[in-house]
Design a protein around this motif. Structure first.
Motif, PDB file in Angstrom:
ATOM      1  N   THR A 121       0.900  -1.025   0.021  1.00 42.15           N
ATOM      2  CA  THR A 121       0.193   0.110  -0.186  1.00 42.15           C
ATOM      3  C   THR A 121       0.759   1.279  -0.018  1.00 42.15           C
ATOM      4  N   ASN A 175       0.970   4.079  -3.204  1.00 40.09           N
ATOM      5  CA  ASN A 175       1.128   5.518  -2.567  1.00 40.09           C
ATOM      6  C   ASN A 175       2.106   6.427  -3.231  1.00 40.09           C
ATOM      7  N   ASP A 176       3.397   5.675  -2.688  1.00 41.53           N
ATOM      8  CA  ASP A 176       4.730   6.441  -3.342  1.00 41.53           C
ATOM      9  C   ASP A 176       4.681   6.451  -4.625  1.00 41.53           C
ATOM     10  N   ALA A 222       2.211   6.653  -6.904  1.00 42.42           N
ATOM     11  CA  ALA A 222       1.403   7.525  -7.250  1.00 42.42           C
ATOM     12  C   ALA A 222       1.907   8.920  -7.069  1.00 42.42           C
ATOM     13  N   PRO A 280      -4.786  10.672  -6.101  1.00 44.99           N
ATOM     14  CA  PRO A 280      -5.177   9.534  -5.345  1.00 44.99           C
ATOM     15  C   PRO A 280      -6.399   8.797  -5.919  1.00 44.99           C
ATOM     16  N   VAL A 301      -5.315   6.327  -8.805  1.00 43.59           N
ATOM     17  CA  VAL A 301      -4.481   5.106  -8.419  1.00 43.59           C
ATOM     18  C   VAL A 301      -4.884   3.885  -9.105  1.00 43.59           C
TER      19      VAL A 301
END
Length: 90
Positions: free
Chosen positions: A49, A53-54, A56, A63, A66
């Protein structure tokens, strides 16, 4: 960074980005099951996860985009292909 590996990661990334109706945890478990024939542990869910996120943020993906980002999921696939557990058998 072999061209074949990059192409396969791209194909898998496009496939994953096109999927709908699943949570990030479900997507991660699906990737782990496909690559390693097992679900992700809770620690791996947190790790992957954070990686998603990194990636993206690195690629400036919003967000809300993604889950449909071919770029993010291609990078995830490429990372999975480079896991020792993926490359080597016991």
């Amino acid at each position: 960074n072999d061209p074949t590996v990059r192409e396969l990661a791209s194909i898998w990334g496009k496939t994953m980005a096109a999927r709908q109706g699943e949570s990030l945890n479900d997507r991660i478990n699906s990737c782990m099951d496909a690559a390693l024939s097992r679900p992700a542990s809770e620690q791996e869910i947190r790790h992957w996860t954070a990686l998603v996120n990194d990636l993206a943020a690195l690629h400036r993906i919003a967000p809300e985009a993604v889950m449909t980002s071919e770029t993010v999921w291609t990078d995830v696939a490429h990372t999975l292909f480079n896991l020792k557990e993926f490359i080597y058998t016991r």
